[in-house]
Write an enzyme that holds these catalytic residues in place. Structure first.
Site, PDB file in Angstrom:
ATOM      1  N   HIS A 311       0.832  -1.210   0.000  1.00  0.00           N
ATOM      2  CA  HIS A 311       0.000   0.000   0.000  1.00  0.00           C
ATOM      3  C   HIS A 311       0.865   1.258   0.000  1.00  0.00           C
ATOM      4  O   HIS A 311       0.680   2.160  -0.834  1.00  0.00           O
ATOM      5  CB  HIS A 311      -0.914  -0.009   1.231  1.00  0.00           C
ATOM      6  CG  HIS A 311      -1.771   1.207   1.369  1.00  0.00           C
ATOM      7  ND1 HIS A 311      -3.129   1.189   1.162  1.00  0.00           N
ATOM      8  CD2 HIS A 311      -1.472   2.505   1.692  1.00  0.00           C
ATOM      9  CE1 HIS A 311      -3.623   2.405   1.345  1.00  0.00           C
ATOM     10  NE2 HIS A 311      -2.630   3.214   1.680  1.00  0.00           N
ATOM     11  N   GLU A 312       1.804   1.330   0.925  1.00  0.00           N
ATOM     12  CA  GLU A 312       2.603   2.548   1.061  1.00  0.00           C
ATOM     13  C   GLU A 312       3.494   2.797  -0.153  1.00  0.00           C
ATOM     14  O   GLU A 312       3.681   3.942  -0.574  1.00  0.00           O
ATOM     15  CB  GLU A 312       3.438   2.486   2.337  1.00  0.00           C
ATOM     16  CG  GLU A 312       2.626   2.583   3.617  1.00  0.00           C
ATOM     17  CD  GLU A 312       1.724   3.806   3.639  1.00  0.00           C
ATOM     18  OE1 GLU A 312       2.184   4.900   3.266  1.00  0.00           O
ATOM     19  OE2 GLU A 312       0.546   3.660   4.010  1.00  0.00           O
ATOM     20  N   HIS A 315       2.289   4.714  -3.100  1.00  0.00           N
ATOM     21  CA  HIS A 315       2.289   6.172  -2.927  1.00  0.00           C
ATOM     22  C   HIS A 315       3.618   6.808  -3.311  1.00  0.00           C
ATOM     23  O   HIS A 315       3.679   8.024  -3.535  1.00  0.00           O
ATOM     24  CB  HIS A 315       2.039   6.539  -1.456  1.00  0.00           C
ATOM     25  CG  HIS A 315       0.651   6.316  -0.981  1.00  0.00           C
ATOM     26  ND1 HIS A 315      -0.466   6.680  -1.700  1.00  0.00           N
ATOM     27  CD2 HIS A 315       0.176   5.775   0.184  1.00  0.00           C
ATOM     28  CE1 HIS A 315      -1.552   6.375  -1.012  1.00  0.00           C
ATOM     29  NE2 HIS A 315      -1.188   5.826   0.130  1.00  0.00           N
ATOM     30  N   ASP A 326      -5.173   8.242  -1.590  1.00  0.00           N
ATOM     31  CA  ASP A 326      -5.998   7.476  -0.652  1.00  0.00           C
ATOM     32  C   ASP A 326      -7.437   7.941  -0.799  1.00  0.00           C
ATOM     33  O   ASP A 326      -7.924   8.770  -0.037  1.00  0.00           O
ATOM     34  CB  ASP A 326      -5.516   7.677   0.794  1.00  0.00           C
ATOM     35  CG  ASP A 326      -4.276   6.873   1.106  1.00  0.00           C
ATOM     36  OD1 ASP A 326      -4.174   5.733   0.619  1.00  0.00           O
ATOM     37  OD2 ASP A 326      -3.409   7.384   1.828  1.00  0.00           O
TER      38      ASP A 326
END
Length: 360
Positions: A311-312, A315, A326
């Protein structure tokens, strides 16, 4: 992927907000909800939310105007062009939020917050800027509940602010200077148990990302459609390339384009925040709640350490561009996004990776 710590030697021995600006999540009648923005001096803005309805309302503060962290709070434009965001992207488990993540407004009550828009955008050019906020405010099922069951669509007024570029530059430079200093944190943050957890998290990240890359490129088209609302071969290959880049990043703990910190080196953690990515330098910092997650989940779509790393890193602009936002968290909310939104939303990638790797 650099891990800031004595973890580098360990790795050698061992072998990686809520901004809900969309209109497709489950909505409730927004009659009675009012959000007003006002300028309080150069780049400082005040937001006031008022519940003009007949019932109390509990909403999520994380990744909204009322989050104290440097998340995206407003849209800023100059001469019709959007000003890039330079703040942080945080990960929260939308199904396991603490009570302090919510604010409750009784009928007629208001809540206000003030923030400096120059902290998360370069406004040094100065002149006239447009500032506004719109999107969906996630809400709890009932007063006092921590279960998110919908969202209220809102749209604020639009401000036109004449900004002193020199003063704005000082604010932005101060933030960037802090980030620059933090990038040279010594090896103390990833020692011992935390360091080993991060090593294992990166290994898990590699597994998730590699499985997802295969699934995106050559896997079940219906599964891809479920998470990204398209079966376009070109889109599938591009998604696969993103996962390949993440797998490569997570497989290189002693080199790479990003840095993982085992502690909250920037001071943005709060209860409920699991990890965050700093846009300006593609740094990923883990919070105490990260270490409370299970190391590995083998069934379903719940988050674990590798899930969060995937997920991170979606970004991180240094890993793959364009970086993700997000827009929504969790399967139920992410499934309601359209194709464009899904492809730009971080949690859709983690969910897809988990679904493919776990056979969910």
């Amino acid at each position: 992927m650099y891990i800031r710590s004595a973890l580098l030697a360990l790795a050698a021995l061992a072998g990686q907000a809520l901004a809900f600006p969309l209109n497709s999540l489950p909505e409730r009648d927004n009659a009675g909800l009012d959000i007003q923005l006002s300028s309080t001096g150069n780049t400082r803005v005040k937001a006031v939310i008022t519940n003009n309805g007949d019932e109390a309302m509990s909403f999520v503060k994380f990744n909204t105007l009322f989050d104290s962290s440097m998340v995206r709070k407003v849209k800023i434009s100059k001469d019709g062009s959007a000003v890039p965001f330079t703040g942080i992207f945080g990960y929260y488990d939308i199904n396991n939020l603490p009570k302090e993540a919510f604010a409750t407004l009784s009928p007629g009550a208001s809540l206000e917050a003030e923030f400096d828009i120059a902290e998360t955008a370069d406004l040094s050019e100065g002149g006239s800027f447009k500032v506004s906020a719109d999107g969906l405010l996630p809400i709890a099922a009932t007063k006092g509940s921590t279960k998110v069951d919908g969202a209220i669509q809102f749209k604020s007024n639009e401000l036109t602010i004449d900004i002193d570029g020199d003063e704005a530059a000082k604010v932005h430079a101060s933030v960037m200077s802090t980030l620059g200093k933090r990038s040279r944190v010594d090896g103390r943050t990833c020692q011992g148990r935390a360091g080993q957890i991060i090593v294992n998290s990166l290994r898990s990240c590699v597994g998730y990302a590699q499985a997802a890359a295969q699934g995106a490129a050559n896997g079940d088209a219906q599964k891809f459609q479920e998470y990204f609302k398209t079966t376009s071969p070109q889109v599938r290959q591009n998604v696969a390339r993103r996962f390949q880049a993440i797998a490569q990043e997570c497989s290189s703990p002693s080199q790479g384009r990003s840095i993982v910190f085992c502690q909250d080196v920037y001071g943005y953690c709060q209860r409920g925040l699991i990890a965050y990515t700093v846009f300006a330098n593609s740094h990923v910092a883990t919070c105490p709640d990260f270490y409370r997650l299970p190391a590995r989940v083998n069934q379903g779509l719940g988050p674990d350490h590798g899930y969060v790393m995937v997920h991170e890193l979606t970004h991180a602009p240094a890993v793959f561009s364009p970086y993700t936002q997000d827009y929504a968290y969790g399967y139920q909310q992410c499934r309601r996004l359209n194709a464009q939104q899904s492809l730009g939303n971080a949690d859709n990638y983690s969910l897809f990776a988990a679904a493919v790797a776990r056979g969910a």
